[in-house]
Scaffold this active site. Structure first.
Site, PDB file in Angstrom:
ATOM      1  N   HIS A 188      -6.229   6.556  -3.454  1.00  0.00           N
ATOM      2  CA  HIS A 188      -5.082   6.432  -2.542  1.00  0.00           C
ATOM      3  C   HIS A 188      -3.794   6.174  -3.347  1.00  0.00           C
ATOM      4  O   HIS A 188      -3.200   5.107  -3.265  1.00  0.00           O
ATOM      5  CB  HIS A 188      -5.353   5.263  -1.583  1.00  0.00           C
ATOM      6  N   GLU A 294      -3.018  11.786  -2.332  1.00  0.00           N
ATOM      7  CA  GLU A 294      -4.332  11.148  -2.411  1.00  0.00           C
ATOM      8  C   GLU A 294      -5.455  12.189  -2.499  1.00  0.00           C
ATOM      9  O   GLU A 294      -5.748  12.872  -1.511  1.00  0.00           O
ATOM     10  CB  GLU A 294      -4.536  10.266  -1.186  1.00  0.00           C
TER      11      GLU A 294
HETATM   12  O1  TA6 Z   1      -4.031   7.729   3.530  1.00  0.00           O
HETATM   13  C1  TA6 Z   1      -3.128   7.587   4.591  1.00  0.00           C
HETATM   14  C2  TA6 Z   1      -3.624   6.451   5.477  1.00  0.00           C
HETATM   15  O2  TA6 Z   1      -4.909   6.725   5.971  1.00  0.00           O
HETATM   16  C3  TA6 Z   1      -2.608   6.238   6.590  1.00  0.00           C
HETATM   17  O3  TA6 Z   1      -3.126   6.655   7.850  1.00  0.00           O
HETATM   18  C4  TA6 Z   1      -2.319   4.743   6.523  1.00  0.00           C
HETATM   19  O4  TA6 Z   1      -3.242   4.023   7.318  1.00  0.00           O
HETATM   20  C5  TA6 Z   1      -2.516   4.499   5.043  1.00  0.00           C
HETATM   21  O5  TA6 Z   1      -3.700   5.227   4.727  1.00  0.00           O
HETATM   22  C6  TA6 Z   1      -2.552   3.062   4.598  1.00  0.00           C
HETATM   23  O6  TA6 Z   1      -3.714   2.456   5.061  1.00  0.00           O
HETATM   24  P1  TA6 Z   1      -3.889   0.876   4.722  1.00  0.00           P
HETATM   25  O7  TA6 Z   1      -5.244   0.509   5.264  1.00  0.00           O
HETATM   26  O8  TA6 Z   1      -3.814   0.752   3.227  1.00  0.00           O
HETATM   27  O9  TA6 Z   1      -2.735   0.175   5.381  1.00  0.00           O
END
Ligand code: TA6
Length: 320
Positions: A188, A294
Site C-alpha cells: 500500500h 499500490e
Molecule cells: O487502497 C485504498 C484503500 O483501500 C482506500 O479505500 C482507503 O480505505 C485506503 O485503502 C486506506 O485504508 P486504511 O485502512 O489504511 O485507512
C-alpha cells in the site's frame, strides 16, 4: 523459493571500498540501511513498514505528520503491507473478524537478515551496489485474535532491496499447512509528490478498473495520462505483467513502477473530505503531496496449495 530471473544474487560484502551500511536501532524498532552513494531505506518491525526511502537526498515516500509509529496502529504512509485480505473483511464467516487490510501491517515482524550485492570486478561502480533486508512473519507471530480469524499455517518472507535509484519489495508467501488456503496481498505504497494537481499516471490505458468512489462500479481506463482532481480510489485489474506504470509530476516522469506476478494496482488519493476524516492524516492539505500506487493481487483470491509459495514483486524507480 520461486526462482525468477534477475534476482540479485547476495554475495559476501567485498572488503574493497565503502560498503552498504545496515543498523538495527537500539530500541529494536527499526532497521536503517544506506548505500555508499547516499540512498537509504528505513523499515519498522511494526508491520515491516518501510517509512522512508531516500534517493539523491530526496524522500520518495509520503509519511503523515501524525503517523503512529509506536506499533499501536497501522502506519499512515510509507509502504504498509496488506495481507491476507484487501479492504474491509468479508461481512460474514471467519474472515469477518479480521481488521481492514488484514493483520500484516499491524503485526510485529522479525528482521531475518541482510545481504549486500556488489559487483565483484574492479569495474564495480556505486550503481552496482544494493542491500537486501529480509523480514519474516508466520502464524507463530500472530495475535490470538488474528489466529482465530485466519487459522492457517503460513510464513512470509518480505524482502526490501535498495539500489541506486530503485526500491524493490518482494512478498514470498508459503503455505506451511496440510490444506490449501486463499489470500489477497498488496503493498500500500504512499508516494510523495509535490503537487497532486500536476500529477499524471500513465500505463493504465485500456485496463479495467473497479471504481470504489462510484459504488464499486466497473469501467475501462480511456486516458493515457490519468489526472487526479478529486477523491480517487480505483482498483485496476488484470494488468499486463511487467508493464511500467509511470507517475509524472509536471509532465516529467518521477516514479516508474513495475510489477511481477502482481496483476492488480490501486490508485488512491483521499482528497479533502476523506483526508479530514482520518485522525492520523496530517497536515490536512497533505493530500496534495501524496498518491498511493499500490501493486497487489486483490481481484479475487490467490489459492495456495500445501507447501506451495506465491511470490509478488514491485520495483519502484525514482527518477530525479
Ligand atoms: O487502497 C485504498 C484503500 O483501500 C482506500 O479505500 C482507503 O480505505 C485506503 O485503502 C486506506 O485504508 P486504511 O485502512 O489504511 O485507512
Amino acid at each position: 523459493m520461486v526462482e525468477r530471473a534477475n534476482k540479485p544474487a547476495a554475495i559476501p560484502v567485498s572488503p574493497t571500498g565503502p560498503s552498504p551500511h545496515v543498523i538495527f536501532t537500539a530500541d529494536n524498532s527499526r532497521v536503517v540501511a544506506s548505500l555508499p552513494s547516499g540512498e537509504s531505506v528505513e523499515v519498522l518491525l511494526h508491520g515491516a513498514t518501510v517509512v522512508s526511502w531516500k534517493s539523491a537526498g530526496t524522500e520518495n515516500l509520503f509519511l503523515s505528520d501524525k503517523a503512529v509509529l509506536d506499533g499501536k496502529k497501522p502506519v499512515r504512509g510509507g509502504i504498509p503491507l496488506v495481507f491476507p485480505v484487501f479492504g474491509p473483511p468479508p461481512s460474514s464467516g471467519p474472515l469477518s473478524t479480521l481488521p481492514q487490510h488484514g493483520f500484516a501491517r499491524s503485526s510485529r515482524w522479525e528482521f531475518l537478515n541482510q545481504s549486500s550485492s556488489e559487483a565483484s570486478t574492479s569495474a564495480r561502480s556505486a550503481a552496482d551496489d544494493s542491500v537486501k533486508l529480509d523480514f519474516g512473519l508466520s502464524s507463530s507471530n500472530l495475535s490470538p485474535e488474528s489466529l482465530r480469524a485466519w487459522p492457517h499455517k503460513f510464513s512470509i518472507i518480505y524482502s526490501v532491496t535498495l539500489s541506486k535509484s530503485t526500491l524493490q519489495t518482494t512478498m514470498l508467501v508459503r503455505n506451511e499447512s496440510e490444506v490449501s488456503f486463499e489470500f489477497q496481498l498488496l503493498m500500500h505504497t504512499y508516494l510523495r509528490v509535490t503537487d497532486i494537481g500536476q500529477v499524471t499516471v500513465s500505463g493504465l490505458n485500456g485496463a479495467s478498473y473497479i471504481d470504489k468512489v462510484k459504488s464499486a462500479s466497473k469501467a475501462q481506463e480511456t486516458q493515457s495520462e490519468l489526472g487526479i482532481s478529486g477523491e480517487m480510489d480505483r482498483v485496476y485489474t488484470g494488468l499486463q505483467p511487467q508493464k511500467p506504470v509511470v507517475v509524472s509530476q509536471g509532465g516529467k516522469p518521477r516514479f516508474e513502477v513495475i510489477r511481477d506476478n502482481l496483476e492488480d494496482l490501486v490508485v488512491w488519493n483521499p482528497w479533502i473530505d476523506k483526508a479530514a476524516g482520518m485522525s492520523d492524516f496530517a497536515p490536512q492539505e497533505a493530500y496534495k503531496q501524496m498518491i498511493c500506487i499500490e501493486a497487489g493481487a486483490v481481484n479475487g483470491w490467490q489459492k495456495l496449495e500445501p507447501g506451495d509459495t506465491f511470490e509478488g514483486v514491485c520495483s519502484m524507480k525514482s527518477v530525479l
